[in-house]
Design a protein around this motif. Structure first.
Motif, PDB file in Angstrom:
ATOM      1  N   SER A 187      -2.365  -1.164  -3.552  1.00 29.64           N
ATOM      2  CA  SER A 187      -3.004   0.156  -3.639  1.00 29.64           C
ATOM      3  C   SER A 187      -2.165   1.080  -3.803  1.00 29.64           C
ATOM      4  O   SER A 187      -1.183   1.418  -3.276  1.00 29.64           O
ATOM      5  CB  SER A 187      -4.168   0.441  -2.483  1.00 29.64           C
ATOM      6  N   ASP A 193      -2.621   5.337  -4.063  1.00 31.37           N
ATOM      7  CA  ASP A 193      -3.498   6.721  -3.766  1.00 31.37           C
ATOM      8  C   ASP A 193      -2.682   7.875  -3.970  1.00 31.37           C
ATOM      9  O   ASP A 193      -1.799   8.321  -3.328  1.00 31.37           O
ATOM     10  CB  ASP A 193      -4.090   6.749  -2.584  1.00 31.37           C
ATOM     11  N   HIS A 218       0.763  -1.265   0.236  1.00 27.52           N
ATOM     12  CA  HIS A 218       0.075  -0.064   0.136  1.00 27.52           C
ATOM     13  C   HIS A 218       0.822   1.110   0.108  1.00 27.52           C
ATOM     14  O   HIS A 218       1.768   1.267   0.800  1.00 27.52           O
ATOM     15  CB  HIS A 218      -1.027  -0.132   1.340  1.00 27.52           C
ATOM     16  N   HIS A 229      -6.474  -1.240  -6.175  1.00 29.50           N
ATOM     17  CA  HIS A 229      -7.031  -0.073  -6.077  1.00 29.50           C
ATOM     18  C   HIS A 229      -6.268   1.121  -6.514  1.00 29.50           C
ATOM     19  O   HIS A 229      -4.916   1.432  -6.084  1.00 29.50           O
ATOM     20  CB  HIS A 229      -7.379   0.329  -4.452  1.00 29.50           C
TER      21      HIS A 229
END
Length: 471
Positions: free
Chosen positions: A30, A32, A6, A54
């Protein structure tokens, strides 16, 4: 960091680039970069991140999605897809057809820079959005090309979609698939300035929120409500059909419908039987929030709006509305905003107190009438109002001529009056309300009458209010 799963870089607003070596993080699940305004590109080899589930890039500066995104078939979240508009990035950018195999995408997807033409429509059809069953929110932003009408039909979403926004679509009609979205809860139609006729949106059974902004249509009529003229064609003699339009609608916003003059339904009340159609019409029975902004030709509100369970009503810049309906009869209204209307009176009709209010009262009886029973917030802006009716009558005071006791705005807490230069005084029922805040600006008559520093003759009538601002 080969085991990194992540990576959250959200709101690193000065971040300008990501290293290509990041695509060697083979276990990354993921990424972001939400709000990374300065980030213009994702790494070119992002397709190597085959375990990525994601990818969040909403509100970043990313101008396109790199080619190879189609290989990330595990992807669950892709909240932003920008269609490349040509130029130097065209050879590096993915097109819509690369979404074809990403059928696990769910949640929210926003697609921007949608253009038009046969080639773009072909790419959109290949994307097969209808197969992305987990997709709940879809926002489509076009470039206002007339050919958008072909493109939007190819962008058919899954039937379980709950939230849809269509912005700047230049076609003459909205897509045929819109009325198949029976689970749709929120719908926004924005800047579709060539659309003249709305589909029968009132038939969407689960719609709770509707925003109409900058459309071309001139009427909000039975077609918009989904109530056709032949609605009772299949009804047997002696039977009554019960028709409900917008059965779950709670929030309605209408902005910049500058050509709308008529809002159909003015003569028919909710639940009223129509002798001509043997039907009982119920329209927007759960409406709680209504905002109408900048509809300069609109003359009146339909009666069915006034029998809804409205809690908040805002009416701004509707300069053709000369007579206000009996808003005081709305039993649940807590917030009311009136700005830039044509009317010059705030009278008994506005309060919902008619002259014949005691016509059905037996001799010796006293009727108790309450107008605006739950109103807590009232804003009045840019009204050429001179008289605010009721100045001579106090709350709870018996009127010998009508055998009634009037209670008006008994719960009012905030009153704001701005740019009402002709208004001479506040009615006694407002001064007797439990006001906590009073704001008056650019109202010279009121300033002279109530402002302490100008030795206003009626300052004592408002001196008990905890928060007062008079400018």
């Amino acid at each position: 960091m080969i085991h990194l799963r992540h990576l959250n870089l959200a709101w690193c607003v000065e971040l300008e680039s990501l290293p290509e070596t990041m695509c060697d993080l083979c276990n990354l699940q993921s990424l972001d970069v939400t709000g990374c305004w300065s980030l213009k590109e994702l790494p070119k080899a992002i397709g190597k991140l085959i375990k990525l589930r994601h990818l969040r890039i909403y509100r970043s500066g990313v101008a396109f999605i790199p080619k190879g995104i189609e290989r990330i078939t595990c992807l669950r979240t892709l909240d932003w897809f920008v269609v490349c508009g040509g130029g130097e990035n065209e050879s590096k950018a993915a097109n819509l057809r690369e979404l074809k195999n990403l059928n696990h995408i769910g949640g929210s997807l926003e697609i921007r820079n949608l253009r038009g033409g046969i080639e773009d429509a072909s790419d959109a059809a290949e994307a097969q959005l209808k197969n992305k069953k987990r997709l709940l929110r879809l926002r489509l932003y076009f470039d206002h090309n007339r050919e958008n009408g072909i493109l939007i039909e190819a962008l058919r979403p899954p039937s379980d979609l709950e939230d849809l926004t269509i912005s700047r679509c230049g076609g003459l009609d909205l897509p045929n698939w819109m009325m198949t979205l029976t689970r749709l809860q929120e719908l926004a139609l924005i800047d579709c300035t060539n659309v003249e006729v709305l589909p029968p949106l009132g038939r969407l059974p689960n719609l709770e929120s509707l925003e109409l902004r900058s459309l071309k249509g001139r009427r909000l009529d039975g077609g918009f409500l989904g109530i056709e003229k032949d609605e009772n064609a299949s009804i047997n003699e002696g039977e009554i059909a019960r028709v409900t339009a917008f059965p779950k609608l709670k929030k309605l916003e209408i902005w910049d419908l500058e050509e709308v003059e008529e809002w159909d339904g003015i003569g028919r009340r909710v639940g009223e039987e129509d002798a001509n159609t043997t039907s009982i019409i119920s329209i927007m029975p759960q409406l709680q929030y209504l905002k109408i902004i900048n509809c300069p030709l609109l003359r009146a509100l339909p009666d069915y709006v006034l029998t809804a369970s409205l809690q908040a009503l805002a009416l701004h810049n509707c300069k053709n509305v000369e007579v206000l309906p009996p808003l005081g009869r709305l039993p649940n209204l807590e917030s009311l905003e009136l700005r830039s209307l044509k009317g010059r009176w705030l009278d008994g009709g506005f309060l919902g107190i008619e002259k014949d209010e005691n016509a059905s009262i037996n001799e010796g009886e006293i009727a108790r009438v309450t107008a605006f029973p739950k109103l807590k917030k009232l804003e009045i802006w840019n009204l050429k109002v001179e008289e605010w009716d009721g100045i001579g009558r106090r709350v709870g005071e018996e009127d010998a001529t009508t055998t009634s006791i009037i209670s008006i705005m008994p719960q009012l807490q905030l009153l704001m009056i701005v740019r009402c230069p002709l208004l001479r005084a506040l009615p006694d029922y407002v001064l007797a309300a439990p006001l906590q805040e009073l704001y008056i600006s650019m109202c010279p008559n009121l300033r002279k009458r109530y402002w302490k520093e100008e030795m206003g003759e009626d300052w004592q009538k408002i001196s008990h209010i905890p928060n007062i601002s008079i400018k």
